[in-house]
Design a protein around this motif. Structure first.
Motif, PDB file in Angstrom:
ATOM      1  N   ARG A 125       0.810  -1.215   0.000  1.00 40.43           N
ATOM      2  CA  ARG A 125       0.000   0.000   0.000  1.00 40.43           C
ATOM      3  C   ARG A 125       0.850   1.275   0.000  1.00 40.43           C
ATOM      4  N   PRO A 126       1.922   1.386   0.801  1.00 39.04           N
ATOM      5  CA  PRO A 126       2.717   2.622   0.751  1.00 39.04           C
ATOM      6  C   PRO A 126       3.279   2.914  -0.632  1.00 39.04           C
ATOM      7  N   LEU A 127       3.622   1.869  -1.384  1.00 39.08           N
ATOM      8  CA  LEU A 127       4.132   2.070  -2.738  1.00 39.08           C
ATOM      9  C   LEU A 127       3.037   2.624  -3.645  1.00 39.08           C
ATOM     10  N   LEU A 128       1.827   2.074  -3.511  1.00 39.85           N
ATOM     11  CA  LEU A 128       0.713   2.551  -4.323  1.00 39.85           C
ATOM     12  C   LEU A 128       0.311   3.962  -3.932  1.00 39.85           C
ATOM     13  N   GLN A 129       0.307   4.244  -2.628  1.00 45.51           N
ATOM     14  CA  GLN A 129      -0.078   5.573  -2.165  1.00 45.51           C
ATOM     15  C   GLN A 129       0.916   6.632  -2.631  1.00 45.51           C
ATOM     16  N   ASP A 189      -8.482   9.102 -11.519  1.00 43.13           N
ATOM     17  CA  ASP A 189      -8.928   9.245 -10.132  1.00 43.13           C
ATOM     18  C   ASP A 189     -10.344   8.727  -9.977  1.00 43.13           C
ATOM     19  N   LEU A 190     -10.701   8.434  -8.728  1.00 44.31           N
ATOM     20  CA  LEU A 190     -12.063   8.076  -8.332  1.00 44.31           C
ATOM     21  C   LEU A 190     -12.422   8.915  -7.122  1.00 44.31           C
ATOM     22  N   VAL A 191     -13.521   9.652  -7.233  1.00 46.86           N
ATOM     23  CA  VAL A 191     -13.935  10.516  -6.128  1.00 46.86           C
ATOM     24  C   VAL A 191     -15.376  10.195  -5.755  1.00 46.86           C
ATOM     25  N   PRO A 192     -15.725  10.289  -4.475  1.00 44.25           N
ATOM     26  CA  PRO A 192     -17.079   9.920  -4.043  1.00 44.25           C
ATOM     27  C   PRO A 192     -18.136  10.893  -4.545  1.00 44.25           C
ATOM     28  N   GLY A 193     -19.288  10.327  -4.949  1.00 45.37           N
ATOM     29  CA  GLY A 193     -20.412  11.139  -5.387  1.00 45.37           C
ATOM     30  C   GLY A 193     -20.554  11.158  -6.893  1.00 45.37           C
ATOM     31  N   ARG A 194     -21.735  11.573  -7.332  1.00 49.52           N
ATOM     32  CA  ARG A 194     -22.012  11.718  -8.761  1.00 49.52           C
ATOM     33  C   ARG A 194     -22.779  13.015  -8.965  1.00 49.52           C
ATOM     34  N   TYR A 402     -10.011   0.572  -2.193  1.00 51.37           N
ATOM     35  CA  TYR A 402     -10.669   0.402  -3.498  1.00 51.37           C
ATOM     36  C   TYR A 402     -10.056   1.346  -4.531  1.00 51.37           C
ATOM     37  N   ARG A 403      -9.874   2.596  -4.149  1.00 50.10           N
ATOM     38  CA  ARG A 403      -9.314   3.593  -5.078  1.00 50.10           C
ATOM     39  C   ARG A 403      -7.901   3.192  -5.514  1.00 50.10           C
ATOM     40  N   LEU A 404      -7.066   2.782  -4.571  1.00 55.72           N
ATOM     41  CA  LEU A 404      -5.697   2.424  -4.915  1.00 55.72           C
ATOM     42  C   LEU A 404      -5.654   1.194  -5.822  1.00 55.72           C
TER      43      LEU A 404
END
Length: 421
Positions: A125-129, A189-194, A402-404
Motif C-alpha cells: 500500500r505505501p508504494l501505491l499511495q 482518479d475516483l472521487v465519491p459522489g455523482r 478500493y481507489r488504490l
C-alpha cells in the motif's frame, strides 16, 4: 547467499548476508566496529511454485565516536527490504504485478506467498499511495473522459457512522491518443459522489496548467458533468459519447414498440405477438442482420398497418447509428445534421423527444465528428476492468483501498522503475 533449505511445509528458506566491508556511522561518518548479527525473516517472491522465506543475517555496528549519539545500528538495504518491512522489495514488485497484470486478488497473492492478507496489503500500500500522490501522473492529458459507477450496495451512511458513504463514484479517465492515433485509456482518479459539483471540484484541484492542456472532454448526457466542463474547461470541446447516443435511439424503438403493443392488444408483449417476437432484432444494427432476420422484420411490418410507427422509429434509430458508420467524419456530420433538423418535428412523440434531446446537446453531439471521433469508449473499458476486479475481490469495504486497487489496474499510477521491473 549462504544456505538454502526446504522445510516440511514445502517452503524454501534462503539464508543471506552481505559481504564484509567497512561501514561508516550514518550520523558522524566514523568507521564503525562490527558487533554481531541480527536475523530478520522476510517473505520473498515464490520460486518453483513454493513460498520462500529469506533469513537476512544483518550486521550490527557500534559507533566508536563518544560524542555521537547513535551508539549502535543495524545495516539496511532498501533494495532488499524497507526498514521494518515484512516483504522483500522483490516480493512487493511481484505482488503488484500479479494484481495489475494477472488480475489476482490480494487473497490469492497472499496464498502464493504463504502469509497473511494484511501483511501483503500493508507492504504494497505505501508504494501505491506514493504513486497516487505523484502529481506528475496528471501531465499530458489532452482528452479527458468522465463516468460514474456504483462501488457498493450497502449502507450509504457516512463512513464515520459505520456506513460506506455514497454508492456512486465519479471516475476521470485519460483518453489521450498516442503517436499512432490509438487511445490508451488510463484511470486518473475516483472521487465519491455523482454530481457536477464533484467533477468541478476535482478539475479545480488539478490546477490551471492541467485544465489548459485539456482539448476535448467526453461525457454521457448528464447536465451535471456538462456544467462542470463549461465552468472549468472553457477552451475544451465537449463531446457526447457515441454509445450513449445510440443507446437513446434504441430505447426510443423499445418505447414505441411497447406503446403500440398496448394500444393494439391491451397487454404487454406475449410470445406469439408479432412485435414481441422481433424485440431483439429491433435492437441490432441493420448492417448485422441476416436474410432470415430481415424477413422476420418484413413479416412483422406487414402483420398490422398500425406497426408502421414501430417501423419508422426503427428506421430513425438506424439513421442515428449510421451517422457513426460513414466513410468520413464529414459524411457522418451531414447525417447528424439531418437528424437534428428532422427528428424534432416527427409525429411519433418518442422520436420527437429524441430529436429535442439531441438538439439540446447539439454542439456535443456534433463534437464527435469535429474531433476525429473522440468518445467515452475508453472510459467504459476502464469501468469494465473495475467491475472485473471488484468481482475478483468479492467486493470492497474500504474506499481508500478500493481507489488504490483501481488506480493500479487502470494504469493510473506512475510506479517507479524499481517497483514494476
Amino acid at each position: 547467499m549462504i544456505a538454502v533449505e526446504q522445510h516440511g511445509d514445502d517452503r524454501l528458506v534462503v539464508t543471506v548476508e552481505s559481504a564484509p566491508e567497512p561501514m561508516g556511522c550514518r550520523s558522524c561518518g566514523v568507521i564503525a566496529r562490527g558487533h554481531g548479527r541480527v536475523e530478520v525473516r522476510l517473505v520473498d517472491a515464490p520460486a518453483f511454485g513454493r513460498p520462500v522465506r529469506i533469513i537476512w543475517r544483518k550486521r550490527r555496528w557500534l559507533c566508536l565516536e563518544p560524542a555521537c549519539g547513535v551508539g549502535s545500528f543495524v545495516e539496511q538495504d532498501d533494495a532488499v527490504a524497507t526498514p521494518r518491512g515484512l516483504l522483500t522489495a522483490r516480493a512487493c514488485r511481484w505482488a503488484i504485478e500479479q494484481i495489475r497484470r494477472e488480475h489476482a486478488s490480494v487473497n490469492g497473492v497472499r496464498r502464493q506467498l504463504g502469509t497473511g492478507w494484511r501483511t501483503v496489503w500493508e507492504s504494497i500500500r505505501p508504494l501505491l499511495q506514493a504513486a497516487a500522490d505523484d502529481v506528475s501522473r496528471f501531465e499530458g492529458v489532452a482528452i479527458l473522459g468522465v463516468d460514474e459507477h456504483v462501488w457498493h450496495h450497502v449502507s450509504t451512511k457516512p463512513i464515520e457512522d459505520g456506513g460506506r458513504g455514497p454508492k456512486e463514484l465519479t471516475g476521470m479517465v485519460d483518453l489521450t491518443r498516442d503517436a499512432g492515433g490509438r487511445t490508451r485509456a488510463r484511470l486518473l482518479d475516483l472521487v465519491p459522489g455523482r454530481s457536477g459539483a464533484v467533477y468541478k471540484d476535482w478539475l479545480d484541484q488539478r490546477g490551471q496548467a492541467f485544465r489548459a492542456r485539456v482539448e476535448v472532454a467526453t461525457l454521457d448526457p448528464f447536465h451535471g458533468y456538462k456544467n462542470a466542463i463549461d465552468d472549468q474547461l472553457e477552451d475544451a470541446r465537449s463531446v457526447l459519447d457515441a454509445f450513449h447516443v445510440v443507446k437513446l435511439a434504441t430505447a426510443v424503438v423499445d418505447d414505441v414498440r411497447r406503446r403500440v403493443q398496448q394500444q393494439i392488444h391491451g397487454h404487454r408483449g406475449r410470445k406469439n405477438d408479432p412485435l414481441y417476437r422481433i424485440r431483439n432484432i429491433l435492437r441490432a444494427g441493420a448492417e448485422n442482420l441476416t436474410e432470415r432476420q430481415r424477413a422476420r422484420l418484413e413479416a412483422a411490418w406487414a402483420a398490422d398497418e398500425r406497426h408502421l410507427e414501430v417501423e419508422v422509429a426503427w428506421v430513425c434509430a438506424q439513421q442515428v447509428r449510421s451517422a457513426y458508420h460513414q466513410a468520413t467524419h464529414a459524411a457522418g456530420r451531414a447525417v447528424a445534421e439531418k437528424i437534428l433538423d428532422t427528428f424534432a418535428s416527427c409525429p411519433i412523440p418518442e422520436v420527437a423527444r429524441l430529436g429535442k434531446t439531441l438538439n439540446t446537446w447539439r454542439r456535443e453531439f456534433l463534437g464527435y465528428f469535429d474531433t476525429n471521433g473522440a468518445n467515452n469508449g475508453g472510459t467504459e473499458a476502464i469501468n469494465g476492468l473495475i467491475e472485473l476486479h471488484r468481482r475478483v475481490a468479492r467486493g470492497f469495504r474500504n474506499r481508500d483501498n478500493y481507489r488504490l486497487r483501481m488506480l493500479l489496474i487502470g494504469g493510473g499510477l506512475n510506479l517507479r522503475p524499481h517497483t514494476h521491473r
